[in-house]
Design an enzyme around this catalytic site. Structure first.
Site, PDB file in Angstrom:
ATOM      1  N   LYS A 266       0.838  -1.206   0.000  1.00  0.00           N
ATOM      2  CA  LYS A 266       0.000   0.000   0.000  1.00  0.00           C
ATOM      3  C   LYS A 266       0.872   1.255   0.000  1.00  0.00           C
ATOM      4  O   LYS A 266       1.651   1.482   0.920  1.00  0.00           O
ATOM      5  CB  LYS A 266      -0.910   0.001   1.233  1.00  0.00           C
ATOM      6  N   LYS A 278     -10.140  12.744   8.255  1.00  0.00           N
ATOM      7  CA  LYS A 278      -9.632  12.320   9.567  1.00  0.00           C
ATOM      8  C   LYS A 278      -9.601  13.515  10.516  1.00  0.00           C
ATOM      9  O   LYS A 278      -9.480  14.654  10.078  1.00  0.00           O
ATOM     10  CB  LYS A 278      -8.207  11.774   9.425  1.00  0.00           C
ATOM     11  N   ASP A 289       1.563   6.294   5.620  1.00  0.00           N
ATOM     12  CA  ASP A 289       0.589   5.355   5.067  1.00  0.00           C
ATOM     13  C   ASP A 289       1.081   4.677   3.784  1.00  0.00           C
ATOM     14  O   ASP A 289       0.358   3.902   3.173  1.00  0.00           O
ATOM     15  CB  ASP A 289      -0.751   6.078   4.838  1.00  0.00           C
ATOM     16  N   GLU A 350      -9.469   3.599   2.225  1.00  0.00           N
ATOM     17  CA  GLU A 350      -8.975   3.743   0.856  1.00  0.00           C
ATOM     18  C   GLU A 350      -7.900   2.726   0.497  1.00  0.00           C
ATOM     19  O   GLU A 350      -7.726   2.398  -0.677  1.00  0.00           O
ATOM     20  CB  GLU A 350      -8.424   5.164   0.651  1.00  0.00           C
ATOM     21  N   ARG A 352      -7.629  -0.508   0.944  1.00  0.00           N
ATOM     22  CA  ARG A 352      -8.161  -1.711   0.291  1.00  0.00           C
ATOM     23  C   ARG A 352      -8.610  -1.418  -1.131  1.00  0.00           C
ATOM     24  O   ARG A 352      -8.586  -2.292  -1.990  1.00  0.00           O
ATOM     25  CB  ARG A 352      -9.296  -2.287   1.158  1.00  0.00           C
TER      26      ARG A 352
END
Ligand code: BES
Ligand code: MN
Ligand code: ZN
Length: 496
Positions: A266, A278, A289, A350, A352
């Site tokens: 990812k 968020k 991330d 997001e 996935r």
């Protein structure tokens, strides 16, 4: 730069070095190297044990300067804790603390006897590898966007030798390669999101491919992905001025006709949550991330540097998840590359949505022998397992066992969560084939369930590294996990 590592065959009391490193257990029990120094130096260590200056507490360090009777200029005495409970994790810890202490001294090199200590169930090769990796971990400094704290007056610690026999050479060679992979991952993940965006990651991948013979790189831009039907991935990236990329590295170290292993990571270079924005506090940490991308790229770098005799692909879907007038929204129904439709119920789920298209593409393009994905996927995984274990999900018990074993061996542990079909109903949707979130309970597992719908017929496992990819807080940095686990898993595949 990584530290320089080598093996030394010498005696601790006569080795020519600015510093020798030896261990002392709690209650003044000396390792054999410490005992040799002690008797050559007329009881210099025991005296300090008796005075209480050396207590043997795990990770404590004491420097003896110019002790009479030994050749080295200094002796760094490292506490090992109790001998009875000494284990692999403690071994790693004391090596990290030793390297920290060495980094604070005005010297360039040292010779360590810390790889010479008995560790239950681990051989000399493992000890040297683990000690070297621990030392390099401690020596890493982030300097890309900040000046070094103590600019260069004193000599920089740069090379470390471990007293060990030639049988430890394999471990040393592996450590040098894996340390490069870990550094690659840490540096990429630590970079701020205004530098490390999808195009930047693609450039790093290309540069690595250009510098290595058996490595190729393919990058798809948003126009090419549009044509191919990456409807889910592209929806996530739509709210950002930084356009998405799909990055694929290929390493050919194995036979021409052999199917590759595949990593997928990812690569969300910043996750603001999108329209499902968020909360503010700690949002800066969402620059990490792309930790899954960094981790699989680091694993790839390690494999190439080790020259493993296998084929490997590393696929990174990379986007930025931002709120904008053009962002995708809750309620949208997306058509994924697989043709399955997805109802978006939360734009913050997001990861996935980009992984699903990457998994479909990887399976179609490479027919891999196995696919491992790594992703900072869910806060729920951090709640379940904390910062110590990555979450492992797979329907393949043999693959799960391989990965758990690799994590144990590399001290980069994972813990398995179930992927039973019982959880799949949580993704039911009225308006699409399924939804992108599964409600309040079992959030890490329902995310895994979502991904499982894109890996039919594949030998696939998912690592949720949301808790392990970085140390939280103001001073937290990327850890480089799960590079060591992935590298170990590949090493194990070549020894079959
Ligand atoms: N990147 C986050 C997961 C995350 C959160 C990792 C905190 C590390 C620390 C992911 O994209 C996300 O936002 N997940 C949501 C999913 C939810 C909306 C179903 C989460 O975990 O809250
Ligand atoms: Mn998110
Ligand atoms: Zn995310």
């Amino acid at each position: 730069m990584t530290l320089q590592f080598s093996l030394a065959s010498a005696h601790p009391e006569t080795v020519e070095t600015p510093c020798v490193v030896v261990g002392v257990y709690e209650n003044g029990l000396l390792t054999s190297a410490a005992a040799r120094i002690d008797s050559a130096a007329d009881g210099a260590i025991k005296r300090q044990v008796e005075s209480g200056d050396i207590n043997g507490k795990a990770g404590s360090t004491t420097v003896l300067f110019a002790p009479a009777g030994v050749t080295a200029q200094r002796v760094l005495v490292v506490g090992l804790g109790s001998q009875k409970t000494f284990d692999a994790a403690r071994f790693q810890k004391v090596n990290i603390e030793a390297a920290r202490a060495l980094g604070g001294l005005p010297l360039e090199s040292a010779v360590s006897w810390l790889a010479d200590i008995d560790v239950p169930g681990r051989d000399a090769s493992w000890r040297v590898r683990t000690a070297a990796l621990a030392s390099d971990y401690a020596a890493y400094r982030y300097t890309a966007t900040v000046k070094p704290r103590n600019p260069g007056k004193q000599p920089q610690f740069a090379s470390l030798a471990f007293a060990a026999g030639a049988e430890a050479q394999t471990g040393l060679d592996q450590a040098v390669a894996i340390a490069e992979g870990v550094r690659f991952a840490r540096e990429l993940a630590n970079l701020p999101p205004n530098i490390c965006n999808p195009v930047y990651i693609a450039e790093q991948a290309k540069a690595f491919a250009d510098a290595h013979d058996k490595v190729g790189c393919l990058v798809l831009d948003e126009v090419e992905m549009e044509k191919l039907g990456f409807g889910s991935l592209l929806a996530v990236g739509r709210g950002s001025a930084n356009k998405p990329r799909l990055i694929a590295l290929e390493y050919r170290g194995g036979a021409e006709d052999e199917k590759p292993y595949a990593f997928v990571g990812k690569g969300v270079t910043f996750d603001a949550g999108g329209i499902s924005l968020k909360p503010g506090p700690g949002m800066d940490e969402m620059k990490f991330d792309m930790g899954g991308a960094a981790g699989v790229l680091g694993g790839f770098v390690s494999a190439v540097k080790m020259g493993l005799p296998l084929n490997l692909v590393c696929v990174v879907p990379s986007v930025e998840n931002m709120p904008d007038g053009d962002s995708y929204r809750p309620g949208d129904v997306l058509t994924s590359l697989s043709g399955q439709t997805i109802e978006v119920l939360n734009t913050d789920a997001e990861g996935r949505l980009i992984l699903c298209d990457a998994l479909t593409w990887t399976a179609q393009t490479f027919q891999p022998r196995a696919i491992i994905d790594a992703a900072t996927l869910t806060g729920a995984c951090v709640i379940a397992l904390g910062k110590h274990a990555s979450g492992l999900m797979s329907k393949h018990d043999d693959l799960a066992a391989e990965l758990l074993a690799a994590g144990e061996a590399a001290l980069d542990r994972a813990w398995r969560l179930p992927l039973w079909d019982d959880y799949q109903v949580q993704l039911d949707s009225t308006f699409a084939d399924f939804a992108n979130i599964g409600g309040k309970s079992a959030g890490a597992i329902t995310a895994g369930c979502f991904l499982s719908r894109f890996t039919d017929g594949q030998r696939w496992a998912h690592l949720d590294i949301a808790g392990t990819a970085w140390d939280e807080g103001r001073k937290g940095m990327a850890t480089g996990r799960p590079v060591a686990l992935l590298a170990q898993w590949l090493i194990d595949r070549t020894e079959k």
